[in-house]
Design an enzyme around this catalytic site. Structure first.
Site, PDB file in Angstrom:
ATOM      1  N   ARG A 110       0.831  -1.211   0.000  1.00  0.00           N
ATOM      2  CA  ARG A 110       0.000   0.000   0.000  1.00  0.00           C
ATOM      3  C   ARG A 110       0.863   1.258   0.000  1.00  0.00           C
ATOM      4  NH1 ARG A 110      -2.554   0.791   6.019  1.00  0.00           N
ATOM      5  NH2 ARG A 110      -1.051  -0.448   7.195  1.00  0.00           N
TER       6      ARG A 110
ATOM      7  N   ASP B 208      -6.708  -3.363   0.470  1.00  0.00           N
ATOM      8  CA  ASP B 208      -7.227  -2.304  -0.406  1.00  0.00           C
ATOM      9  C   ASP B 208      -6.164  -1.268  -0.781  1.00  0.00           C
ATOM     10  OD1 ASP B 208      -6.889  -1.028   2.002  1.00  0.00           O
ATOM     11  OD2 ASP B 208      -9.006  -0.566   2.316  1.00  0.00           O
ATOM     12  N   GLY B 209      -4.959  -1.419  -0.230  1.00  0.00           N
ATOM     13  CA  GLY B 209      -3.894  -0.463  -0.562  1.00  0.00           C
ATOM     14  C   GLY B 209      -4.064   0.894   0.087  1.00  0.00           C
TER      15      GLY B 209
ATOM     16  N   ARG C 279      14.872  -2.450   3.755  1.00  0.00           N
ATOM     17  CA  ARG C 279      14.475  -3.264   4.908  1.00  0.00           C
ATOM     18  C   ARG C 279      15.321  -4.534   4.960  1.00  0.00           C
ATOM     19  NH1 ARG C 279       8.461  -1.974   5.198  1.00  0.00           N
ATOM     20  NH2 ARG C 279       8.244  -0.310   3.675  1.00  0.00           N
TER      21      ARG C 279
ATOM     22  N   ASP D 299      10.530  -6.908   8.100  1.00  0.00           N
ATOM     23  CA  ASP D 299      10.220  -5.941   7.041  1.00  0.00           C
ATOM     24  C   ASP D 299       9.973  -4.547   7.610  1.00  0.00           C
ATOM     25  OD1 ASP D 299       7.887  -7.387   8.083  1.00  0.00           O
ATOM     26  OD2 ASP D 299       6.717  -6.075   6.795  1.00  0.00           O
ATOM     27  N   ASN D 300       9.980  -4.441   8.930  1.00  0.00           N
ATOM     28  CA  ASN D 300       9.797  -3.124   9.545  1.00  0.00           C
ATOM     29  C   ASN D 300      11.093  -2.597  10.154  1.00  0.00           C
ATOM     30  OD1 ASN D 300       7.150  -2.894   8.807  1.00  0.00           O
ATOM     31  ND2 ASN D 300       6.312  -3.572  10.750  1.00  0.00           N
TER      32      ASN D 300
ATOM     33  N   ASP E 177       7.412   3.002  10.026  1.00  0.00           N
ATOM     34  CA  ASP E 177       6.219   2.179   9.884  1.00  0.00           C
ATOM     35  C   ASP E 177       5.479   2.018  11.215  1.00  0.00           C
ATOM     36  OD1 ASP E 177       4.318   0.978   8.453  1.00  0.00           O
ATOM     37  OD2 ASP E 177       5.416  -0.842   7.965  1.00  0.00           O
TER      38      ASP E 177
HETATM   39  P1  AMP Z   1       2.597  -3.690   7.959  1.00  0.00           P
HETATM   40  O1  AMP Z   1       1.933  -4.515   8.994  1.00  0.00           O
HETATM   41  O2  AMP Z   1       1.958  -2.325   7.747  1.00  0.00           O
HETATM   42  O3  AMP Z   1       4.071  -3.581   8.125  1.00  0.00           O
HETATM   43  O4  AMP Z   1       2.313  -4.433   6.565  1.00  0.00           O
HETATM   44  C1  AMP Z   1       2.695  -5.760   6.302  1.00  0.00           C
HETATM   45  C2  AMP Z   1       2.391  -6.101   4.863  1.00  0.00           C
HETATM   46  O5  AMP Z   1       0.991  -5.992   4.591  1.00  0.00           O
HETATM   47  C3  AMP Z   1       3.059  -5.191   3.843  1.00  0.00           C
HETATM   48  O6  AMP Z   1       3.339  -5.959   2.704  1.00  0.00           O
HETATM   49  C4  AMP Z   1       1.971  -4.173   3.557  1.00  0.00           C
HETATM   50  O7  AMP Z   1       2.175  -3.526   2.322  1.00  0.00           O
HETATM   51  C5  AMP Z   1       0.735  -5.031   3.565  1.00  0.00           C
HETATM   52  N1  AMP Z   1      -0.486  -4.276   3.877  1.00  0.00           N
HETATM   53  C6  AMP Z   1      -0.886  -3.822   5.097  1.00  0.00           C
HETATM   54  N2  AMP Z   1      -2.070  -3.190   4.989  1.00  0.00           N
HETATM   55  C7  AMP Z   1      -2.437  -3.241   3.692  1.00  0.00           C
HETATM   56  C8  AMP Z   1      -3.572  -2.782   2.936  1.00  0.00           C
HETATM   57  N3  AMP Z   1      -4.585  -2.118   3.515  1.00  0.00           N
HETATM   58  N4  AMP Z   1      -3.605  -3.033   1.614  1.00  0.00           N
HETATM   59  C9  AMP Z   1      -2.596  -3.682   1.012  1.00  0.00           C
HETATM   60  N5  AMP Z   1      -1.529  -4.169   1.643  1.00  0.00           N
HETATM   61  C10 AMP Z   1      -1.433  -3.945   2.973  1.00  0.00           C
HETATM   62 MG    MG Z   2       5.490  -2.615   7.380  1.00  0.00          MG
END
Ligand code: AMP
Ligand code: MG
Length: 477
Positions: free
Chosen positions: A95, A127-128, A188, A258-259, A268
């Protein structure tokens, strides 16, 4: 564009000569509305973007028209990662994307990356999008952390985008937004993990060179990729970051590989929280039922993630040497803990015993349940604050027998720039804090009646704290 706007699209030039580019070209989402909610003028000025009109700002940071001489199309970066210790090869920028790269006034390479800018090949079922509350929370976290001396990404822009989103963890439908963050790198640990998974050793070697050249230039020796030097630097920077989180009383919440990035820059912000007390079990994310990423386990999480990065480098260097290097983490962490806590206390480091003092100080805080931020506020610059501490709301804590010996040790250290105590911030009765109830109280009037005044007031209070402490976390180039 101001004179100090300098585009430098180095990441895009990294190219795909190894058959595995680091990104996909993507399209930003088209949003029904663009309401500018936040622009970070302080940091915009440092990269030559402060003079943009609001309309131009929205064209760039809401519609993602390219910046001059910058990326002509956004890049969704590819990565994998361990999430709660389970390997996931299906993630990546789902996203967000890399929108632009710039040089700042110190010639540092900086990225403008997004969150909530639309779907990409890595969105899976998502939903991105980013909720407006998520965007507001990221601004509050980054502003607070920067003021407290933590090396963090900066929230650069927040634009409300007029969509209705469905979320499990917010009353839905909920409002949407797109955030732009300014950070030193988006490399990352998971970027390396993906390349190792794909067995693309040439790309790993090229990425190490890229990191050394752009982030650790001191390591550069022509013709030698210096893998161990690179790994050592990442370990050192990660140790420093975790120590800074601890000293700020901050729980990131989701310390997946990844964070975390190679420069040890915090970024993040999801379910983060500030800890009310030094409770090692304090956990930020409701879904972290075992407390894997709790306050007291953040160093363990950092070290575990570094071990995974080391694994991804295993074909690039001698494995014994990599293992030995990883063992440097605890020593780096002790030094970083002493540095971070002494900085927060406004005291001059003396020597190796400083770490012991920090351990005892934290132990006292844990045992007494002292209010975290209040203690640092009361004792800033040690001996120079004795009078202030006597008048604190929790002065009674400082009169107890179990504080006596700590207090006498505290008073022996030399204050650094105690004139900082003359600022208005230290005339307040208590510190500026960001506990979860306060975050909710800032969000509630926005949600109920689009009233942003509590949010604006908080940003002003944080600015007052930042100016008082003068920690200047951006010095970590
Ligand atoms: P995060 O927990 O934000 O570090 O995200 C972990 C993974 O989930 C990453 O690949 C993000 O891009 C993906 N992600 C989190 N929320 C969304 C969303 N609403 N739509 C698409 N991908 C998401
Ligand atoms: Mg992340």
């Amino acid at each position: 564009m101001a004179e100090n706007y300098r585009a430098d699209t180095v990441f895009a030039r990294l190219g795909d000569e190894n058959g595995a580019p680091h990104y996909d070209l993507v399209e930003p989402a088209e949003f029904p509305e663009h309401i500018l909610r936040y622009r970070n003028q302080r940091w915009a000025a440092r990269v030559g973007l402060a003079s943009l009109s609001d309309d131009a700002w929205i064209r760039h940071f809401g519609r993602f028209e390219p910046l001059p001489d910058n990326l002509t199309q956004p890049l969704a970066i590819r990565y994998h990662g361990h999430q709660f210790r389970t390997y996931n090869p299906d993630i990546g920028d789902g996203r967000g994307f890399l929108y632009a790269q710039l040089r700042d006034d110190q010639d540092r390479l900086l990225d403008l990356g997004t969150k909530g800018s639309g779907q990409t090949p890595y969105s899976r079922f998502g939903d991105g999008r980013l909720t407006l509350k998520g965007g507001v929370r990221e601004i509050l976290a980054t502003e607070m952390l920067e003021a407290l001396g933590v090396y963090t990404s900066k929230s650069f822009s927040l634009i409300e985008t007029g969509e209705a989103l469905q979320r499990q963890d917010e009353p839905s439908p909920t409002r949407s937004s797109v955030l732009v963050r300014l950070s030193h790198s988006h490399v990352r640990f998971g970027v390396f993990q993906r390349l190792a998974f794909e067995k693309n050793e040439n790309a790993i070697a090229a990425l190490i060179d890229y990191c050394i050249e752009n982030y650790f230039p001191a390591l550069s020796t022509p013709g030698d990729s210096n893998v161990i030097g690179f790994y050592t630097s990442v370990i050192q920077h990660t140790a420093r970051l975790v120590a800074q989180w601890m000293a700020a009383g901050f729980v990131h919440g989701v310390l997946n590989t990844d964070n975390m990035n190679v420069t040890g820059e915090s970024f993040d912000y999801g379910p983060w929280r500030f800890a009310p007390t030094a409770d090692p079990g304090f956990t930020a994310a409701y879904f972290d039922q075992t407390g894997l990423y709790s306050f007291g386990r953040q160093a363990e999480a950092g070290a575990w993630n570094l071990a995974q990065l080391g694994g991804a480098l295993a074909q690039q260097a001698d494995v014994d040497a990599l293992n030995k290097t990883l063992q440097l983490f605890s020593g780096f962490y002790e030094t970083a803990m002493a540095d971070a806590y002494f900085e927060r206390l406004g005291l001059k480091r003396t020597g190796a015993d400083d770490f012991k003092f920090v351990v005892d100080f934290l132990k006292w805080m844990t045992e007494t349940g002292a209010p975290y931020e209040q203690v640092f506020f009361d004792w800033f610059c040690g001996a120079a604050s004795v009078d202030r501490a006597d008048h604190s709301a929790v002065a009674e804590l400082y009169q107890q027998e179990k504080f006596a010996s700590l207090k006498s040790r505290l008073l022996q250290y030399t204050p650094i720039n105690p004139e900082r105590l003359e600022s208005r911030y230290f005339q307040n009765a208590g510190p500026c804090t960001m506990l979860i109830d306060e975050v909710e109280a800032i969000w509630a009037p926005i949600a109920e009646k689009d009233d942003w005044s509590a949010f604006e007031r908080k940003l002003e209070a944080i600015a007052g704290m930042r100016d008082a402490y003068q920690f200047n976390a951006s010095r970590y180039a």
